[in-house]
Design a protein around this motif. Structure first.
Motif, PDB file in Angstrom:
ATOM      1  N   ILE A 310       0.889  -1.165   0.000  1.00  0.00           N
ATOM      2  CA  ILE A 310       0.000   0.000   0.000  1.00  0.00           C
ATOM      3  C   ILE A 310       0.927   1.215   0.000  1.00  0.00           C
ATOM      4  N   THR A 311       0.935   1.936  -1.105  1.00  0.00           N
ATOM      5  CA  THR A 311       1.906   3.026  -1.273  1.00  0.00           C
ATOM      6  C   THR A 311       1.158   4.308  -1.655  1.00  0.00           C
ATOM      7  N   ASP A 312       1.917   5.425  -1.751  1.00  0.00           N
ATOM      8  CA  ASP A 312       1.242   6.671  -2.148  1.00  0.00           C
ATOM      9  C   ASP A 312       0.725   6.580  -3.597  1.00  0.00           C
ATOM     10  N   ASN A 313       1.135   5.550  -4.340  1.00  0.00           N
ATOM     11  CA  ASN A 313       0.623   5.389  -5.711  1.00  0.00           C
ATOM     12  C   ASN A 313      -0.734   4.704  -5.773  1.00  0.00           C
ATOM     13  N   ASN A 314      -1.123   4.024  -4.706  1.00  0.00           N
ATOM     14  CA  ASN A 314      -2.413   3.325  -4.815  1.00  0.00           C
ATOM     15  C   ASN A 314      -3.407   3.600  -3.680  1.00  0.00           C
ATOM     16  N   ALA A 337       2.282   6.339   2.373  1.00  0.00           N
ATOM     17  CA  ALA A 337       0.881   5.879   2.372  1.00  0.00           C
ATOM     18  C   ALA A 337       0.306   5.985   3.779  1.00  0.00           C
ATOM     19  N   ASP A 338       1.124   5.678   4.761  1.00  0.00           N
ATOM     20  CA  ASP A 338       0.664   5.731   6.144  1.00  0.00           C
ATOM     21  C   ASP A 338       0.224   7.161   6.500  1.00  0.00           C
ATOM     22  N   ALA A 339       1.042   8.138   6.061  1.00  0.00           N
ATOM     23  CA  ALA A 339       0.708   9.537   6.347  1.00  0.00           C
ATOM     24  C   ALA A 339      -0.624   9.906   5.683  1.00  0.00           C
ATOM     25  N   ILE A 340      -0.835   9.419   4.469  1.00  0.00           N
ATOM     26  CA  ILE A 340      -2.104   9.721   3.774  1.00  0.00           C
ATOM     27  C   ILE A 340      -3.274   9.065   4.516  1.00  0.00           C
ATOM     28  N   LEU A 341      -3.094   7.797   4.882  1.00  0.00           N
ATOM     29  CA  LEU A 341      -4.196   7.060   5.525  1.00  0.00           C
ATOM     30  C   LEU A 341      -4.526   7.639   6.899  1.00  0.00           C
ATOM     31  N   ASN A 342      -3.500   8.170   7.571  1.00  0.00           N
ATOM     32  CA  ASN A 342      -3.737   8.750   8.895  1.00  0.00           C
ATOM     33  C   ASN A 342      -4.692   9.935   8.829  1.00  0.00           C
ATOM     34  N   LYS A 343      -4.752  10.569   7.659  1.00  0.00           N
ATOM     35  CA  LYS A 343      -5.672  11.711   7.508  1.00  0.00           C
ATOM     36  C   LYS A 343      -7.071  11.247   7.106  1.00  0.00           C
ATOM     37  N   SER A 344      -7.203   9.960   6.780  1.00  0.00           N
ATOM     38  CA  SER A 344      -8.518   9.453   6.379  1.00  0.00           C
ATOM     39  C   SER A 344      -9.217   8.864   7.603  1.00  0.00           C
ATOM     40  N   SER A 345     -10.417   8.342   7.373  1.00  0.00           N
ATOM     41  CA  SER A 345     -11.145   7.771   8.525  1.00  0.00           C
ATOM     42  C   SER A 345     -10.822   6.289   8.711  1.00  0.00           C
ATOM     43  N   ILE A 346      -9.913   5.757   7.904  1.00  0.00           N
ATOM     44  CA  ILE A 346      -9.618   4.317   8.001  1.00  0.00           C
ATOM     45  C   ILE A 346      -8.831   4.020   9.273  1.00  0.00           C
ATOM     46  N   PHE A 347      -9.271   2.971   9.969  1.00  0.00           N
ATOM     47  CA  PHE A 347      -8.650   2.572  11.229  1.00  0.00           C
ATOM     48  C   PHE A 347      -7.588   1.512  10.914  1.00  0.00           C
ATOM     49  N   ILE A 348      -6.327   1.790  11.309  1.00  0.00           N
ATOM     50  CA  ILE A 348      -5.253   0.853  10.958  1.00  0.00           C
ATOM     51  C   ILE A 348      -4.836   0.041  12.179  1.00  0.00           C
ATOM     52  N   ILE A 349      -4.812  -1.281  12.005  1.00  0.00           N
ATOM     53  CA  ILE A 349      -4.238  -2.131  13.059  1.00  0.00           C
ATOM     54  C   ILE A 349      -2.827  -2.460  12.577  1.00  0.00           C
TER      55      ILE A 349
END
Ligand code: NAD
Length: 428
Positions: A310-314, A337-349
């Motif tokens: 999971i990268t900033d490209n996808n 990608a982690d930085a992008i996802l942290n701004k979304s509502s997705i919960f990461i385990i």
């Protein structure tokens, strides 16, 4: 995406640096923990079946043993790199700490492709691995476990070589052994089940009933298979899995919108977790691109194949319905990608919490080996459930109390424990 297309160790170090900043660690402790304590780089010469000699490169990294002997997988992969192994060893240090088992972190790898090696050639690699490392591994110093493209048979070959050289029985030197040879009930299920125990706890917090949720997986190997098994038992539906096709040298996704059938898929999957594309089509699966698993309209994504997927490209291809990403693989999400996802509502385990079930059960295996008394499967899985759910709750509580993401919270808890152990020993 190939295994060595970017430097995984740099990702692991930058994640560590963030935790070190949050903990305000002194410079000596930082320097000590952001590098492995010991590294072994070696070669394994073997006689191939055709009579030729071939030399394989291998690594064993012992990142940190302040909290106990290092424990970690041995990977067989053609694209293995020392930095992938370094990163995995470091993550194992944090993993054992966050779930509170008295072990440190290590990892190893051999640059080889088991698809092109006979069983006998693989056995020679396992025995050669032990001959090179025998003085530096063992139940009280460094314990190995199966990882990518290695399994219980590899562990048994390694154990046999180790015990033959030393002339005594040391079953706790290798974990993930066959059950009849000192392995633990539940070990094969442990990593996958552990992921789904964490997902179950996350869904409770998010007030979502697991029954009726859907998921898509990358990988259909040892980790994914059992994660899917438990998820389906708990009422979830998996609609897509993606695997590597060694003949075509690319990955494919296999989709069935009314839910995959685990046993049907297993029958058409090779021992390395590659699904046969033609046979999948014959039994009613849509065959899609390798990335399609990520784009599905599901509640849960489980990357459980390899790193840097999971990268900033996808990230923009991830469907808006996705609520949880449970990282089964080590390092599946790049830092960007982690930085992008942290701004979304997705919960990461995060990986070293989500996939800790394997090392928890390796620890149980060692405990049983030491007692020479073995628990039944229900007992092992019940103990696994308690350890995983407790670790999840610790990280989640910390995250809420300190308004930090789950990854940063897991890091702060783990790095703090390891740093304390190093200080208490007077190392730094
Ligand atoms: P495995 O070799 O049994 O299975 C790997 C799976 O990933 C296979 O289905 C393979 O086809 C698939 N795959 C590989 N490259 C792919 C790609 N580019 N695209 C799509 N699919 C791909 O390995 P495993 O033991 O299931 O481990 C999977 C991940 O979990 C690894 O990152 C490993 O380090 C991590 N892990 C494993 C354990 C364990 O107990 N086995 C514990 C913790 C973490």
């Amino acid at each position: 995406m190939s295994v060595n297309s970017y430097n995984l160790f740099q990702t692991a170090q930058s994640q560590f640096d963030k935790a070190a900043d949050l903990l305000e660690l002194n410079s000596a402790t930082r320097e000590f923990l952001r590098n492995p304590m010991r590294e072994f780089h070696f070669t394994i010469p073997i006689h191939m079946d055709n009579g030729e000699m071939k030399v394989f490169r291998a690594f064993r990294i012992q990142h940190n043993d302040a909290r106990g002997p290092v424990e970690g997988g041995v990977r067989f992969h053609p694209m293995e790199t020392v930095d992938t192994v370094r990163a995995s060893a470091m993550w194992m240090t944090w993993k054992t700490a966050v779930v509170g088992v008295p072990l440190g972190g290590g990892n190893g790898g051999v640059i080889c492709d088991p698809h092109n090696l006979s069983d006998f050639e693989q056995e020679q690699i396992c025995r050669g691995w032990v001959r090179q490392l025998v003085k530096n591994i063992g139940p009280n110093s460094d314990i190995s476990a199966p990882d990518i493209m290695t399994n219980s048979q590899h562990m048994l070959w390694m154990l046999d070589e180790y015990e033959t050289i030393l002339g005594a029985r040391y079953p706790g030197a290798f974990t993930g052994k066959p059950i009849e040879m000192g392995g633990s009930q539940g070990r094969i299920q442990a990593t996958g089940y552990g992921i789904m125990i964490a997902v179950r706890e996350a869904l409770k917090e998010l007030n979502i009933k697991i029954n009726g949720t859907t998921a898509s997986f990358q990988g259909f190997g040892k980790v994914s298979y059992y994660a899917i098994e438990l998820y389906q038992k708990m009422g979830g539906k998996v609609i897509c899995v993606s695997t590597w096709d060694n003949n075509e040298n690319r990955s494919f996704s296999f989709r069935k919108k009314d839910g995959i059938n685990l046993e049907d898929l297993r029958e058409i999957t090779n021992i390395y977790g590659g699904i046969n594309k033609d046979k999948a089509e014959d039994i009613g699966y849509e065959v899609l691109s390798g990335d399609a698993w990520l784009e599905q309209e599901v509640d849960i994504l489980v990357p459980a194949a390899i790193e840097n997927q999971i990268t900033d490209n996808n990230t923009d291809k991830i469907n808006k319905c996705v609520k949880i990403i449970a990282e089964g693989a080590n390092g599946p999400t790049s830092s960007k990608a982690d930085a992008i996802l942290n701004k979304s509502s997705i919960f990461i385990i995060p990986d070293f919490l989500a996939n800790a079930g394997g090392v928890i059960c390796s620890y149980f295996e060692q405990v049983q080996n030491n007692m020479n008394y073995y628990w039944d499967k229900d007992e092992v899985l019940a103990k696994l459930d308690v350890k995983m759910a407790t670790a999840y709750a610790d990280v989640s509580d910390f995250s809420r109390e300190n308004k930090l993401g789950m990854r940063d919270s897991a890091y702060v808890i783990a790095v703090d424990k390891v740093a304390q152990a190093c200080h208490s020993r007077g190392w730094v």
